[in-house]
Motif scaffolding. Structure first.
Motif, mmCIF file in Angstrom:
data_model
loop_
_atom_site.group_PDB
_atom_site.id
_atom_site.type_symbol
_atom_site.label_atom_id
_atom_site.label_comp_id
_atom_site.label_asym_id
_atom_site.label_seq_id
_atom_site.Cartn_x
_atom_site.Cartn_y
_atom_site.Cartn_z
ATOM 1 N N GLN A 32 -6.097 8.872 -4.821
ATOM 2 C CA GLN A 32 -6.057 7.694 -5.695
ATOM 3 C C GLN A 32 -5.482 8.040 -7.061
ATOM 4 O OE1 GLN A 32 -9.494 4.871 -5.919
ATOM 5 N NE2 GLN A 32 -9.434 5.403 -8.068
ATOM 6 N N SER A 33 -5.930 9.128 -7.655
ATOM 7 C CA SER A 33 -5.409 9.539 -8.963
ATOM 8 C C SER A 33 -3.940 9.930 -8.867
ATOM 9 C CB SER A 33 -6.223 10.714 -9.504
ATOM 10 O OG SER A 33 -7.571 10.349 -9.687
ATOM 11 N N ALA A 34 -3.580 10.645 -7.791
ATOM 12 C CA ALA A 34 -2.196 11.103 -7.636
ATOM 13 C C ALA A 34 -1.240 9.921 -7.494
ATOM 14 C CB ALA A 34 -2.101 12.015 -6.418
ATOM 15 N N LEU A 35 -1.613 8.935 -6.683
ATOM 16 C CA LEU A 35 -0.734 7.790 -6.468
ATOM 17 C C LEU A 35 -0.673 6.901 -7.709
ATOM 18 C CD1 LEU A 35 -1.814 6.954 -2.807
ATOM 19 C CD2 LEU A 35 0.374 7.908 -3.538
ATOM 20 N N SER A 36 -1.805 6.727 -8.385
ATOM 21 C CA SER A 36 -1.806 5.901 -9.594
ATOM 22 C C SER A 36 -0.911 6.504 -10.668
ATOM 23 C CB SER A 36 -3.235 5.759 -10.127
ATOM 24 O OG SER A 36 -4.052 5.053 -9.224
ATOM 25 N N ALA A 37 -0.829 7.838 -10.705
ATOM 26 C CA ALA A 37 -0.072 8.512 -11.759
ATOM 27 C C ALA A 37 1.419 8.222 -11.695
ATOM 28 C CB ALA A 37 -0.317 10.017 -11.690
ATOM 29 N N VAL A 38 1.956 7.908 -10.507
ATOM 30 C CA VAL A 38 3.395 7.672 -10.392
ATOM 31 C C VAL A 38 3.767 6.230 -10.701
ATOM 32 C CG1 VAL A 38 3.511 9.464 -8.624
ATOM 33 C CG2 VAL A 38 3.422 7.062 -7.925
ATOM 34 N N LEU A 39 2.787 5.387 -10.927
ATOM 35 C CA LEU A 39 3.043 3.966 -11.131
ATOM 36 C C LEU A 39 3.010 3.620 -12.618
ATOM 37 C CD1 LEU A 39 0.722 2.541 -8.311
ATOM 38 C CD2 LEU A 39 3.217 2.718 -8.251
ATOM 39 N N PRO A 40 3.841 2.669 -13.048
ATOM 40 C CA PRO A 40 3.747 2.203 -14.437
ATOM 41 C C PRO A 40 2.421 1.472 -14.665
ATOM 42 C CG PRO A 40 5.265 0.837 -13.170
ATOM 43 C CD PRO A 40 4.898 1.995 -12.289
ATOM 44 N N GLY A 41 2.034 1.338 -15.916
ATOM 45 C CA GLY A 41 0.727 0.775 -16.247
ATOM 46 C C GLY A 41 0.454 -0.584 -15.641
ATOM 47 N N TRP A 42 1.476 -1.457 -15.584
ATOM 48 C CA TRP A 42 1.226 -2.813 -15.099
ATOM 49 C C TRP A 42 1.008 -2.867 -13.592
ATOM 50 C CZ3 TRP A 42 4.445 -5.357 -11.609
ATOM 51 C CH2 TRP A 42 5.689 -4.747 -11.358
ATOM 52 N N VAL A 43 1.471 -1.836 -12.859
ATOM 53 C CA VAL A 43 1.320 -1.827 -11.404
ATOM 54 C C VAL A 43 -0.016 -1.213 -10.983
ATOM 55 C CG1 VAL A 43 2.319 -1.020 -9.219
ATOM 56 C CG2 VAL A 43 3.819 -1.708 -11.093
ATOM 57 N N ARG A 44 -0.585 -0.327 -11.807
ATOM 58 C CA ARG A 44 -1.784 0.393 -11.401
ATOM 59 C C ARG A 44 -2.952 -0.530 -11.049
ATOM 60 N NH1 ARG A 44 -1.355 5.109 -16.032
ATOM 61 N NH2 ARG A 44 0.595 6.032 -15.232
ATOM 62 N N PRO A 45 -3.246 -1.545 -11.860
ATOM 63 C CA PRO A 45 -4.330 -2.447 -11.448
ATOM 64 C C PRO A 45 -4.045 -3.164 -10.126
ATOM 65 C CG PRO A 45 -3.797 -2.760 -13.767
ATOM 66 C CD PRO A 45 -2.726 -1.890 -13.194
ATOM 67 N N LEU A 46 -2.775 -3.525 -9.903
ATOM 68 C CA LEU A 46 -2.418 -4.166 -8.636
ATOM 69 C C LEU A 46 -2.660 -3.223 -7.459
ATOM 70 C CD1 LEU A 46 0.949 -5.980 -9.554
ATOM 71 C CD2 LEU A 46 -1.324 -7.006 -9.266
ATOM 72 N N PHE A 47 -2.297 -1.952 -7.666
ATOM 73 C CA PHE A 47 -2.512 -0.960 -6.615
ATOM 74 C C PHE A 47 -4.006 -0.809 -6.314
ATOM 75 C CE2 PHE A 47 -3.493 3.627 -5.858
ATOM 76 C CZ PHE A 47 -3.092 3.667 -4.530
ATOM 77 N N LEU A 48 -4.823 -0.703 -7.339
ATOM 78 C CA LEU A 48 -6.263 -0.538 -7.137
ATOM 79 C C LEU A 48 -6.871 -1.771 -6.474
ATOM 80 C CD1 LEU A 48 -7.135 1.179 -10.541
ATOM 81 C CD2 LEU A 48 -7.004 2.264 -8.289
ATOM 82 N N LEU A 49 -6.415 -2.951 -6.882
ATOM 83 C CA LEU A 49 -6.899 -4.180 -6.233
ATOM 84 C C LEU A 49 -6.478 -4.225 -4.764
ATOM 85 C CD1 LEU A 49 -6.262 -6.841 -9.030
ATOM 86 C CD2 LEU A 49 -8.483 -6.174 -8.101
ATOM 87 N N ALA A 50 -5.260 -3.734 -4.477
ATOM 88 C CA ALA A 50 -4.789 -3.706 -3.085
ATOM 89 C C ALA A 50 -5.629 -2.747 -2.243
ATOM 90 C CB ALA A 50 -3.315 -3.298 -3.035
#
Length: 474
Positions: free
Chosen positions: A292-310
């Protein structure tokens, strides 16, 4: 020759019966669905099986293949090979429209009324509860991260509350049941696919090493052990769904079996391959011990919440199906409660196991160990089920399957079909002897240098035994 997936324009859906409407608690449990209440189209099964497989857990498992020492192309080959088992899930689904009954009831034809209760208790109910815990654990970790992004550091009380809320959302869908699942999973599939495709774009843009090889490549016995173990790990997902008739049983009896099998298998296979492979690609440059931390790190800030919600939504979609089947499993075991209450009971146990996985055990280790051990149990069950469908040519008497008295044609010997019981016992024994995990290594696996052949050994032994002992139906 009939096409596997028919032209959707030729399918004319029957309107849903009042007993199975979206937004209403489903009236049926393990009882037979009469022809007058059948409705839907085979193509509806695509989204039902796609949504739960656009999954964060697939990303975790895909990354694990690289962590065990495989290179990129070996890992991708294992992803495809293991996911081919979804074809069997499609085959099992054809028994739903034929019988008008869920898999938990159809399997009485293989194991007998009493024998099936034991089978369902172990390989149906227990497996489902374990998967509830695994997916809720993944969703809860994402929800914890969302809380931290909002400036809230979740302590233990808040973590417990988050786990309960995620579980409650899941169980609400399960309680409303079949029609609600069918209605929701189309939008779920689109939303999840959109977010995970965003992740795919960022990974492919600069976080994938297409020439990745481990620092110390595996050779010989070590390579064979990793390939076999990885395939079993991937196959554990489709093998856990010996309940696919649960979601096809409302279809009209005249629905094409090839269409039922095709839409089910393709709906699950395509996203499973794509998103497990995505986890493998990520592991070529990222540390997937903390995915989770590794994948979130490659995403821009606005996408990270979307990724976590997904991540949360994908776990809810996966577990809503699992909880639905586990509720049916409790009824099939003999617990005389309404399906909605059996779902709630399973949910309570799943929450307890989730708390253990997150607050006591290591999540990644828990995922790998549970999935690997499941193969020795679930593979033989699916093999017997598939063999029975082929032997009977998918001819099942739904009302007769619901008869649990000694007068039932599926009572056999004291309530046990000895052919099915022996096939399952021998298949499980063969699989266990060939099992190689961190928790347990069977003697045959040890003699082979740690090569895990539990998948083929268990399934082939069970299928062959059942084929030799079962009387061919008229």
């Amino acid at each position: 020759m009939e096409s596997t997936i028919p032209d959707p324009r030729t399918e004319l859906p029957a309107p849903p019966h009042p007993a199975d409407r979206p937004g209403r608690i489903e009236a049926h449990g393990i009882d037979h669905i009469p022809d007058s209440e059948r409705h839907g189209r085979a193509r509806d099964l695509f989204a039902v099986w796609a949504a739960p497989n656009v999954s964060y857990l697939n990303l975790v498992v895909g990354g694990t293949l690289v962590l065990i020492g495989l290179d990129l192309w070996q890992s991708l080959a294992v992803v495809v090979a293991g996911n081919l088992l979804w074809a069997l899930v499609g085959l099992l689904a054809v028994s739903g429209p034929a019988a008008g009954a869920p898999s938990e009831v159809v399997m009485r034809a293989m194991f007998g009324v009493r024998g099936n209760r034991v089978n369902i208790a172990v390989t149906g109910w227990l497996v489902s509860v374990c998967y509830l815990a695994l997916n809720w654990a993944a969703a809860s970790l994402a929800a914890f991260a969302l809380a931290e992004r909002a400036g809230i550091t979740p302590g233990t009380p808040l973590k417990v509350l988050i786990i309960v809320l995620v579980a409650a959302a899941t169980l609400a869908i399960s309680v409303y049941g079949h029609a609600t699942i069918v209605r929701l999973y189309g939008p779920f599939t689109l939303a999840l696919t959109a977010v995970f495709l965003l992740l795919t774009g960022y990974l492919l843009a600069g976080h994938t090493d297409w020439h990745y090889r481990p620092a110390e490549p595996l050779h010989g016995t070590a390579l064979l052990a990793a390939l076999a173990g990885g395939t079993a790990l991937i196959a554990s997902a489709p093998l856990s769904y010996s309940t696919s008739a649960d979601f096809s049983r409302y279809l009209p009896r005249t629905t094409s079996p090839r269409a039922v099998a095709g839409w089910t298998a393709v709906g699950a296979f395509v996203p499973s391959v794509l998103f497990t492979a995505l986890g493998t690609l990520a592991a070529t440059t990222l540390d997937m011990t903390d995915p989770q931390s590794a994948l979130s790190a490659v995403l821009p800030g606005w996408v990270r919440p979307l990724f976590l919600l997904a991540v949360v939504l994908s776990a809810v979609a996966n577990n809503a199906m699992t909880a639905y089947s586990s509720g049916l499993a409790l009824q099939a075991v003999g617990l005389r409660v309404r399906r909605s209450r059996s779902v709630a009971l399973d949910g309570a146990l799943g929450i307890a196991l989730t708390l253990y996985a997150l607050l006591v055990s290591n999540f990644l280790d828990t995922v790998n160990t549970v999935l690997e051990l499941m193969v020795a149990l679930t593979g033989p069950v699916m093999a017997v089920y598939a063999t029975d469908i082929l032997l009977r040519r998918n001819r099942y008497d739904g009302p007769a399957l619901t008869d649990e008295t000694p007068a039932s044609p599926h009572w056999y010997w004291h309530g046990v079909n000895r052919a099915g019981a022996l096939a399952l016992l021998l298949g499980t024994a063969a699989g266990t002897l060939c099992l190689a995990t961190d928790l347990f290594t069977g003697p045959l696996a040890a003699a082979l240098g740690g090569i895990d052949l539990s998948l083929p050994a268990g399934m082939l032994t069970a299928a062959t035994t059942y084929r030799l002992l079962a009387r061919r139906p008229a």
